[in-house]
Every structure is written in C-alpha cells, then in structure tokens.
Design an enzyme around this catalytic site. Sequence first.
Site, short mmCIF file in Angstrom:
data_model
loop_
_atom_site.label_atom_id
_atom_site.label_comp_id
_atom_site.label_asym_id
_atom_site.label_seq_id
_atom_site.Cartn_x
_atom_site.Cartn_y
_atom_site.Cartn_z
N CYS A 84 -12.95 -42.77 44.04
CA CYS A 84 -12.21 -43.90 44.59
C CYS A 84 -12.90 -45.24 44.30
O CYS A 84 -12.26 -46.29 44.35
CB CYS A 84 -12.03 -43.73 46.09
N GLU A 110 -24.19 -42.05 50.95
CA GLU A 110 -23.09 -41.14 51.33
C GLU A 110 -23.19 -39.82 50.58
O GLU A 110 -23.73 -39.74 49.48
CB GLU A 110 -21.75 -41.82 51.10
N ASP A 111 -22.62 -38.79 51.20
CA ASP A 111 -22.79 -37.42 50.69
C ASP A 111 -21.72 -37.00 49.70
O ASP A 111 -21.94 -36.08 48.91
CB ASP A 111 -22.81 -36.43 51.86
N GLN A 129 -18.67 -34.86 44.10
CA GLN A 129 -17.84 -35.43 43.03
C GLN A 129 -18.51 -35.27 41.67
O GLN A 129 -17.83 -35.02 40.66
CB GLN A 129 -17.56 -36.90 43.34
N GLY A 176 -2.06 -36.45 53.18
CA GLY A 176 -2.91 -35.80 52.18
C GLY A 176 -3.85 -34.82 52.84
O GLY A 176 -4.57 -35.19 53.79
#
Length: 425
Positions: free
Chosen positions: A61, A125-126, A131, A201
């Site tokens: 994102c 952040e994890d 990703q 979603g």
Amino acid sequence: MQRHCKTGGLHLNLKTTCIDYTKASVEEREAFSLVPSKIQELEQFILQTYQLDGCIILSTCNRTELWISASEAVLSSLSPTAILCDALQVPVEQYLSFFIERSGATAVSYLLELTCGLHSQIFGEDQILSQVKDALSTARINGTTNTVLEVLFRTAITAAKEVKTKVKLTTADHTVALGAVALLKDKLHLPMQQLPCLVIGNGEMGRLAVAALQKEGCKVTMTLRNHHSREAMIPANCRVLNYDERIERINQFRVVISATLSPHQTIKKQDLVSVLDHQPHIFIDLAMPRDIDNTVTQLPNVSLFDMDDLSLPPSVVTIEQIQYAKEILLEHQQEFEHWYAFREWVPTIQSISKRVAQDVHIRTAKSLRDCCLQKEQSIAMQDTIDTAANKAVAKLLYGLREHLTQDYFQVCMEALVKSAEDAKP
C-alpha cells in the site's frame, strides 16, 4: 570477476528501484500499484523482454519496487525505473523524480532494513516482513527469481526475524490497521465502544482492521462475497454482510474501512447520493489502488482518509536499539556478500578438483593394473579413488572460505589456478 557495483572490493550485479510514501503521494503511487495477477504478468514480461536472470516485484500500500539481477553486460545499461515504467506503459519522464534507484551493497543494505520495518511509514511495523515473503513466493511461482535474488530475499527475511526477536523497535505491534484506529481516535471525538464499523474486504489487511477495531470495543461487520464464503477466514465475534448489500446498508455504520485487493472501486459517489443519510460518516481507504472514489467528499457530512493520512504515536526507540538492529543486519549482509563472492569460484574449484582427480588416476592406474584384480574390480576401484580424490580436494577448497577473508581467498584461488596450469602434462 563481477564488476558492476563495487563495495569493499566486491561487485554485486543487482539493481532496484522504489517509489514510496517518502517521495510520492497516494495519487502518484497509484499508477504503480499492482494486484497479484498483474505482478505475475509484469514479472514474466520484464524477465523475457530485458533478458534478465531474475526479477522480483514488491507492491504494498505504500511502495512499489522492482528488483533485477543479470550479468554485468546486461545490467550495466539498464535502469529499473525505466523498465518498470515501460512495462506499465506510463511515461518515465513524468514519474522519474518519485523513484529512488539503488544497486550493489546499497541495495542489499536497504532490503534488509526495509524487511524489518526501518523504512516503513509506521516505523517498525510487522506487515512488511510478510509482504517481502509474499513477493519472493510470487516470483518463485512465476519462475522469475534466480539464485542471487532468492538468497538475498531469504537473507533479508532471516535477518528481519532475528531483529524482531532481539530488538524492540516499537512499543506495540504497529500495523497500518492500528494507524487507521489512531486516525479515528483523532478525528472522531466519540467513544469507540460499540461504534458500528464496516470493513470491506476479508483479506489480511481487512482482518487486521477488524482486530484493531474490536480491540477498541467497536461493533464490527465485515463484507463477504458469496463465492468466497467457503474459504473465508472470519475473525471471531465479527458480523458478516453480503458484499452486494454494502451500499443499501451503509447508514448502519458510522465508519467504513475498505481494504481489498480489487482493481475496482468498492465505494462510488454515485452509489451513495441517493442512500446516504445526514449523519457524519468517516471513510478510510487502506487499499492500493484505492477502493473509494475520492469525490465522495463532495457529499455532505462525509470525510475520507487514505494511506497518506495514517499515523501512530512515535515509537519510543533509542538510538542504541536502532544501532543494535543495524549491527544484526550488517552481519547478515556480510554473510550474503561472502556467499556472493564465493559463488563465482565454484566452477574453478570444480575444475581444480577434477584436475587433481585426473592426476591421481594417472598415478594409480598402473598399480591397479598390477594388482591381482579382475578387470571389472580394477575399474570399480579406480572410479572409487577418482571420486574420493575429487571430493577430498573440493572439500578442502570449500573449507578455505571459512578461514580466509575474501581478499585472501581470492589470492589463494588465483595461485591454485596458476599452479594447476603449470602442472599440466
């Protein structure tokens, strides 16, 4: 010898380009946002068109990156930014200023830092770790990764896991979903307890959003498409709404978060005009490409926020913690560079081992013939000796890399090559 990007005497033939939140807005990044099916198409097109050994696309994102690996002759004239723009048929001149290109050791260091969250919008952040894993897995399935990118990405994943085990980079499990909740707290000015929220979603991002909202006591509903009902993972205590009913039921929710992987919009202004009541509504778009039509803000009492609006309170991370994380990453980077430097000598080691085995064969052949062995036994014995000699020499040469620096290893191997040449009969 490798001669593309030099760092400490080592040349790494790999390049990457990145467009992310640091230089480009959500509108500018959107042109490069890719759904999984598009990634598969692009990776195969890029690999074949530019005669690369390997390529991997990472699209999240907040960023899109292209990683490429090839021989020096191929790679030296290529710009990964131009390649990506060409593959997506967008003008490179229009977007060039938003990209950052890296190569060699700089690229390696960057990927290791990226994978443990040091370059994330939400620091530490994890989600970026999973990703990066997914990007490698996708390239494997597509057949577009190669040994260099495979080992590099695996190294980054391993390094990130070690950092997250040993270093506290955040005061909480920071994710984009928690950033959305922090945004709500800042903008809503209402108690979160029992706040009716709709999450559109049911992928990973959607489930993270549900969990973050439920932790605050919100009353959460998640959309579900009929054809996904069997394989869907619905969080506990979460209500379910048929996706096709999202518009007609929209007034039941004060907050709507959309986080799908769909290339199509989930909320359009024209759909809301005739149904939306006059209560304040907050829409948060966590998708890329964006799910929600940005003209919905023209409707009364509607607020819309996207990825660029997210924030979390700053993590209390000391300089010492960040330095410790970077020391861990440096060790993994050196291991990768050591592997990379050694890999080009594998054919040489195999050649020297073979030559020694041939010499042993010549020296032992007569003795074996003079032994009281049948012909088949003599041949079998000779094969065993040849194989043992080959393996023993190779094992010794491979072992040298564990005890010598790269420079000394290179000097040693070059001397052995010269010695082998001089020893030719």
